[in-house]
Write a protein that holds these residues in place. Structure first.
Motif, PDB file in Angstrom:
ATOM      1  N   LYS A  54      32.339  39.282  27.457  1.00  0.00           N
ATOM      2  CA  LYS A  54      32.307  38.729  28.802  1.00  0.00           C
ATOM      3  C   LYS A  54      33.407  39.384  29.632  1.00  0.00           C
ATOM      4  CE  LYS A  54      32.481  34.576  31.499  1.00  0.00           C
ATOM      5  NZ  LYS A  54      32.720  33.152  31.572  1.00  0.00           N
ATOM      6  N   PHE A  55      33.024  39.968  30.755  1.00  0.00           N
ATOM      7  CA  PHE A  55      34.008  40.529  31.673  1.00  0.00           C
ATOM      8  C   PHE A  55      34.658  39.396  32.453  1.00  0.00           C
ATOM      9  CE2 PHE A  55      31.880  44.293  30.550  1.00  0.00           C
ATOM     10  CZ  PHE A  55      32.611  45.388  30.972  1.00  0.00           C
ATOM     11  N   VAL A  56      35.959  39.522  32.691  1.00  0.00           N
ATOM     12  CA  VAL A  56      36.742  38.491  33.364  1.00  0.00           C
ATOM     13  C   VAL A  56      37.171  39.011  34.723  1.00  0.00           C
ATOM     14  CG1 VAL A  56      38.875  37.141  33.228  1.00  0.00           C
ATOM     15  CG2 VAL A  56      37.576  37.631  31.145  1.00  0.00           C
ATOM     16  N   LYS A  57      37.054  38.174  35.737  1.00  0.00           N
ATOM     17  CA  LYS A  57      37.551  38.533  37.071  1.00  0.00           C
ATOM     18  C   LYS A  57      39.033  38.204  37.143  1.00  0.00           C
ATOM     19  CE  LYS A  57      33.220  38.190  39.522  1.00  0.00           C
ATOM     20  NZ  LYS A  57      32.923  39.555  39.748  1.00  0.00           N
ATOM     21  N   SER A  58      39.791  39.127  37.692  1.00  0.00           N
ATOM     22  CA  SER A  58      41.234  38.967  37.801  1.00  0.00           C
ATOM     23  C   SER A  58      41.591  38.061  38.976  1.00  0.00           C
ATOM     24  CB  SER A  58      41.889  40.333  37.999  1.00  0.00           C
ATOM     25  OG  SER A  58      41.554  41.174  36.951  1.00  0.00           O
ATOM     26  N   LYS A  59      42.797  37.543  38.928  1.00  0.00           N
ATOM     27  CA  LYS A  59      43.309  36.732  40.035  1.00  0.00           C
ATOM     28  C   LYS A  59      43.950  37.653  41.065  1.00  0.00           C
ATOM     29  CE  LYS A  59      44.073  32.379  37.771  1.00  0.00           C
ATOM     30  NZ  LYS A  59      45.002  31.283  37.536  1.00  0.00           N
ATOM     31  N   THR A  60      44.026  37.167  42.298  1.00  0.00           N
ATOM     32  CA  THR A  60      44.700  37.902  43.360  1.00  0.00           C
ATOM     33  C   THR A  60      45.754  36.996  43.983  1.00  0.00           C
ATOM     34  OG1 THR A  60      43.070  37.202  44.992  1.00  0.00           O
ATOM     35  CG2 THR A  60      42.670  39.299  43.903  1.00  0.00           C
ATOM     36  N   SER A  61      46.743  37.593  44.626  1.00  0.00           N
ATOM     37  CA  SER A  61      47.798  36.803  45.248  1.00  0.00           C
ATOM     38  C   SER A  61      47.323  36.132  46.531  1.00  0.00           C
ATOM     39  CB  SER A  61      49.014  37.682  45.534  1.00  0.00           C
ATOM     40  OG  SER A  61      48.626  38.773  46.336  1.00  0.00           O
TER      41      SER A  61
END
Length: 170
Positions: A54-61
């Protein structure tokens, strides 16, 4: 002024993985054939691009600039890195155990519209906590070409990681 978007590991909330320009010509969407059952447009949900991990979406500031793009809606969107050194803190997995039947992904360039086939040879993980998967390193060739290469003994596990094209899932 160039507006950039930084992406962080969602598992530790502080490790910066990559900084991506807002206006970029390096965005690719996953191409699904019309008869692909993994892409269910009826309920506006998209399937995860990988059949293995499963690909994970990263967090952004801040709210993601890229997720507001028209091409993002109902598409899996990838950023094509210049090379592995464009990342701030990324780890690269060992090749999957079975590369005789590799996982393939089709990506469509948003600028040229060309469809490219990639055999997934490596996965991108956080360089700090080793969690992910945030993208992949792919070896580019046509699907028909892969059958010919396997017949003559071509081994994807011997491909140098510097020769891969790296895509970050945004």
């Amino acid at each position: 002024m160039s507006l950039k978007q930084s992406y962080y590991c969602p598992f530790d909330d502080e490790t910066k993985l990559i900084k991506i320009p807002k206006e970029t010509d390096k965005l690719y969407t996953q191409f699904n054939d019309n008869n692909d059952t993994n892409n269910n447009n009826n309920n506006n949900k998209i399937s995860n691009p990988s059949k293995i991990y499963k690909f994970v979406k990263s967090k952004t500031s801040e709210p993601s600039i890229h997720r507001n793009l028209k091409i993002y809606k109902n598409n899996n969107l990838f950023y094509k890195a210049k090379d592995i050194w464009e990342f701030d803190n990324i780890g690269v997995s060992k090749p999957p155990k079975d590369l005789k039947n590799p996982e393939f992904i089709k990506l469509k360039s948003e600028n040229g519209g060309d469809i490219h086939n990639f055999a997934i040879v490596r996965y991108l993980v956080c360089g700090e906590c080793d969690k992910g998967v945030f993208g992949f390193g792919g070896y580019s060739f046509d699907l028909e070409d892969s059958e010919n290469r396997i017949e003559i003994g071509f081994d994807l596990s011997s491909v140098n990681p510097n020769d891969l094209t790296y895509f970050f899932y945004i």
